[in-house]
Motif scaffolding. Sequence first.
Motif, PDB file in Angstrom:
ATOM      1  N   THR A 264      30.839  55.681  35.545  1.00  0.00           N
ATOM      2  CA  THR A 264      31.930  55.104  34.765  1.00  0.00           C
ATOM      3  C   THR A 264      33.107  56.066  34.662  1.00  0.00           C
ATOM      4  OG1 THR A 264      30.428  53.765  33.430  1.00  0.00           O
ATOM      5  CG2 THR A 264      32.587  54.230  32.484  1.00  0.00           C
ATOM      6  N   ASN A 265      32.811  57.308  34.302  1.00  0.00           N
ATOM      7  CA  ASN A 265      33.884  58.294  34.126  1.00  0.00           C
ATOM      8  C   ASN A 265      34.600  58.606  35.441  1.00  0.00           C
ATOM      9  OD1 ASN A 265      33.268  58.427  31.436  1.00  0.00           O
ATOM     10  ND2 ASN A 265      32.145  60.350  31.555  1.00  0.00           N
ATOM     11  N   ARG A 266      33.838  58.611  36.535  1.00  0.00           N
ATOM     12  CA  ARG A 266      34.453  58.899  37.831  1.00  0.00           C
ATOM     13  C   ARG A 266      35.411  57.778  38.220  1.00  0.00           C
ATOM     14  NH1 ARG A 266      36.827  62.248  39.761  1.00  0.00           N
ATOM     15  NH2 ARG A 266      35.225  63.579  38.813  1.00  0.00           N
ATOM     16  N   ILE A 267      34.983  56.523  38.076  1.00  0.00           N
ATOM     17  CA  ILE A 267      35.862  55.402  38.415  1.00  0.00           C
ATOM     18  C   ILE A 267      37.063  55.378  37.464  1.00  0.00           C
ATOM     19  CG2 ILE A 267      36.019  52.901  38.698  1.00  0.00           C
ATOM     20  CD1 ILE A 267      33.033  52.836  39.268  1.00  0.00           C
ATOM     21  N   ASN A 268      36.781  55.643  36.180  1.00  0.00           N
ATOM     22  CA  ASN A 268      37.877  55.702  35.204  1.00  0.00           C
ATOM     23  C   ASN A 268      38.927  56.712  35.612  1.00  0.00           C
ATOM     24  OD1 ASN A 268      38.175  54.049  32.996  1.00  0.00           O
ATOM     25  ND2 ASN A 268      36.554  55.022  31.828  1.00  0.00           N
ATOM     26  N   CYS A 269      38.491  57.855  36.063  1.00  0.00           N
ATOM     27  CA  CYS A 269      39.406  58.912  36.481  1.00  0.00           C
ATOM     28  C   CYS A 269      40.269  58.458  37.656  1.00  0.00           C
ATOM     29  CB  CYS A 269      38.607  60.159  36.849  1.00  0.00           C
ATOM     30  SG  CYS A 269      39.612  61.558  37.380  1.00  0.00           S
ATOM     31  N   LEU A 275      44.515  55.868  42.080  1.00  0.00           N
ATOM     32  CA  LEU A 275      43.938  55.930  43.419  1.00  0.00           C
ATOM     33  C   LEU A 275      43.416  54.566  43.842  1.00  0.00           C
ATOM     34  CD1 LEU A 275      41.986  59.317  43.228  1.00  0.00           C
ATOM     35  CD2 LEU A 275      44.272  58.889  44.136  1.00  0.00           C
ATOM     36  N   ASN A 276      43.367  54.356  45.132  1.00  0.00           N
ATOM     37  CA  ASN A 276      42.904  53.088  45.695  1.00  0.00           C
ATOM     38  C   ASN A 276      41.376  53.054  45.672  1.00  0.00           C
ATOM     39  OD1 ASN A 276      42.186  50.909  47.324  1.00  0.00           O
ATOM     40  ND2 ASN A 276      43.955  51.173  48.687  1.00  0.00           N
ATOM     41  N   LEU A 277      40.796  52.172  44.869  1.00  0.00           N
ATOM     42  CA  LEU A 277      39.338  52.116  44.749  1.00  0.00           C
ATOM     43  C   LEU A 277      38.674  51.635  46.034  1.00  0.00           C
ATOM     44  CD1 LEU A 277      38.503  50.878  41.149  1.00  0.00           C
ATOM     45  CD2 LEU A 277      38.757  53.184  42.023  1.00  0.00           C
ATOM     46  N   GLU A 278      39.406  50.833  46.810  1.00  0.00           N
ATOM     47  CA  GLU A 278      38.829  50.397  48.090  1.00  0.00           C
ATOM     48  C   GLU A 278      38.509  51.583  48.976  1.00  0.00           C
ATOM     49  OE1 GLU A 278      40.315  47.188  50.653  1.00  0.00           O
ATOM     50  OE2 GLU A 278      41.227  46.352  48.842  1.00  0.00           O
ATOM     51  N   PRO A 282      33.488  53.782  48.525  1.00  0.00           N
ATOM     52  CA  PRO A 282      32.434  54.119  49.496  1.00  0.00           C
ATOM     53  C   PRO A 282      31.930  55.554  49.353  1.00  0.00           C
ATOM     54  CG  PRO A 282      34.163  52.866  50.572  1.00  0.00           C
ATOM     55  CD  PRO A 282      34.673  53.198  49.197  1.00  0.00           C
ATOM     56  N   TYR A 283      32.822  56.481  48.955  1.00  0.00           N
ATOM     57  CA  TYR A 283      32.387  57.864  48.732  1.00  0.00           C
ATOM     58  C   TYR A 283      31.421  57.939  47.546  1.00  0.00           C
ATOM     59  CZ  TYR A 283      36.106  59.395  51.905  1.00  0.00           C
ATOM     60  OH  TYR A 283      36.906  59.597  53.003  1.00  0.00           O
ATOM     61  N   ASP A 312      45.378  49.209  31.036  1.00  0.00           N
ATOM     62  CA  ASP A 312      46.375  50.203  30.644  1.00  0.00           C
ATOM     63  C   ASP A 312      47.374  50.481  31.759  1.00  0.00           C
ATOM     64  OD1 ASP A 312      45.275  50.429  28.178  1.00  0.00           O
ATOM     65  OD2 ASP A 312      44.110  52.246  28.614  1.00  0.00           O
ATOM     66  N   ILE A 313      46.899  50.483  32.994  1.00  0.00           N
ATOM     67  CA  ILE A 313      47.820  50.807  34.080  1.00  0.00           C
ATOM     68  C   ILE A 313      48.440  49.553  34.700  1.00  0.00           C
ATOM     69  CG2 ILE A 313      46.617  52.940  34.654  1.00  0.00           C
ATOM     70  CD1 ILE A 313      45.355  51.537  37.001  1.00  0.00           C
ATOM     71  N   GLY A 314      48.001  48.376  34.226  1.00  0.00           N
ATOM     72  CA  GLY A 314      48.647  47.141  34.641  1.00  0.00           C
ATOM     73  C   GLY A 314      48.528  46.819  36.109  1.00  0.00           C
ATOM     74  N   LYS A 315      47.383  47.120  36.718  1.00  0.00           N
ATOM     75  CA  LYS A 315      47.242  46.890  38.152  1.00  0.00           C
ATOM     76  C   LYS A 315      46.063  45.975  38.471  1.00  0.00           C
ATOM     77  CE  LYS A 315      49.353  51.196  39.703  1.00  0.00           C
ATOM     78  NZ  LYS A 315      49.199  52.413  40.541  1.00  0.00           N
ATOM     79  N   THR A 316      45.717  45.128  37.545  1.00  0.00           N
ATOM     80  CA  THR A 316      44.556  44.285  37.778  1.00  0.00           C
ATOM     81  C   THR A 316      44.752  43.361  38.969  1.00  0.00           C
ATOM     82  OG1 THR A 316      45.456  42.771  36.125  1.00  0.00           O
ATOM     83  CG2 THR A 316      43.772  44.301  35.385  1.00  0.00           C
ATOM     84  N   SER A 317      45.977  42.956  39.211  1.00  0.00           N
ATOM     85  CA  SER A 317      46.217  42.036  40.328  1.00  0.00           C
ATOM     86  C   SER A 317      46.011  42.721  41.675  1.00  0.00           C
ATOM     87  CB  SER A 317      47.640  41.478  40.249  1.00  0.00           C
ATOM     88  OG  SER A 317      48.584  42.529  40.346  1.00  0.00           O
ATOM     89  N   GLU A 318      46.091  44.052  41.695  1.00  0.00           N
ATOM     90  CA  GLU A 318      45.925  44.781  42.945  1.00  0.00           C
ATOM     91  C   GLU A 318      44.465  45.150  43.211  1.00  0.00           C
ATOM     92  OE1 GLU A 318      50.120  47.106  42.133  1.00  0.00           O
ATOM     93  OE2 GLU A 318      48.429  48.154  43.024  1.00  0.00           O
ATOM     94  N   LEU A 319      43.622  44.876  42.225  1.00  0.00           N
ATOM     95  CA  LEU A 319      42.236  45.313  42.308  1.00  0.00           C
ATOM     96  C   LEU A 319      41.336  44.094  42.475  1.00  0.00           C
ATOM     97  CD1 LEU A 319      41.333  48.211  42.168  1.00  0.00           C
ATOM     98  CD2 LEU A 319      40.760  47.870  39.761  1.00  0.00           C
ATOM     99  N   CYS A 320      40.647  44.015  43.563  1.00  0.00           N
ATOM    100  CA  CYS A 320      39.748  42.879  43.800  1.00  0.00           C
ATOM    101  C   CYS A 320      38.312  43.378  43.696  1.00  0.00           C
ATOM    102  CB  CYS A 320      39.982  42.281  45.181  1.00  0.00           C
ATOM    103  SG  CYS A 320      38.901  40.880  45.555  1.00  0.00           S
ATOM    104  N   ILE A 321      37.600  42.918  42.677  1.00  0.00           N
ATOM    105  CA  ILE A 321      36.226  43.377  42.458  1.00  0.00           C
ATOM    106  C   ILE A 321      35.280  42.204  42.710  1.00  0.00           C
ATOM    107  CG2 ILE A 321      34.641  44.410  40.813  1.00  0.00           C
ATOM    108  CD1 ILE A 321      37.107  45.358  39.260  1.00  0.00           C
TER     109      ILE A 321
END
Length: 328
Positions: A264-269, A275-278, A282-283, A312-321
Amino acid sequence: MAVTPEIEFSSVLSPYIEGHIKEKRALGFDYRTEEMILLRFDLYCVERKLTSVNVTKSFLDDWCVQLDTEGPRNQRKRIDAVRHLMLYMISLGIEVYVPKFTGHLDTVVPHIFTESELQAFFDEVDSYNPDENHPIYKRMAAEYKVLFRMIYCCGLRNSEGCSLAVENVNLKNGTLDILGSKRNKDRRVYMAEDLTKLCGEYYEYLCDSLHAYPQWFFPGKNTKNPLKNMNLDAVFSRFWNQTSYAATCNNKPTVHDLRFTFITNRINCWVSQGLNLEVMMPYLEKYVGHKSLRETYYYYHNTEQLYKSIQDIGKTSELCIPEVKKYE
């Protein structure tokens, strides 16, 4: 690894229990938790004077009843261990009854530790000073301080930390080789410099206290064997219950929640850094030993703190989970 040397089964089913455990380990399963459950079942068979290998439903009825001291999940673990034993015996041509778990399991929501909760927990671990004036307990206290940090800082499963062989810890390069873990997978885990330094200081102490070079990085009371998972669970609960947060916590944490919190903390960071989670996920998948990204995203879906970070960062539209299945 065969049946643990100091464990002896004595019931009429002992040859089948030992054969079953050996087969599971030959397939790559750790099977230490199940071995301890089957030791209890072996005693159950002895106490009830089982004389026939043809185990019946009526004989298993009491074994399958939920105990006052356990929840549905532990009840299921007990039943599943015996269920797999019965299936093994059927494969050998023996007529037995195969039990089933008929209870209900609620979805377990992981406990994600806050910084203050982690600080309080590790304060309890660090202040632990055994009353018993015995070198074994002093050594175990030193082990807990390092092991719990390693599990949290590297996102390890508690079984991976407990069963870590000395030969798989490289204190020069700061790496851990996790071999034969879940689904018989291997991976290399890199430690931070401060954790590597802590491990080096601990290992020097360990060798000095044992007057020998141990096989296991976290040996149990019997130094020929590693620390047992079940023992670590009990120790974790003892430390957590001593914190001020335990009384007001509605979601009782486990050792495994340290791994949840690390992920959780790593993804939060990464999210907070934009950073681009896509690219990054994988790492993380490889680092924590997941079979696929779906498993790693399962942690993501179960964490309220991550949703807040994204908002908070307002980028939900850019993130596809993607939607995910449940994983243990």
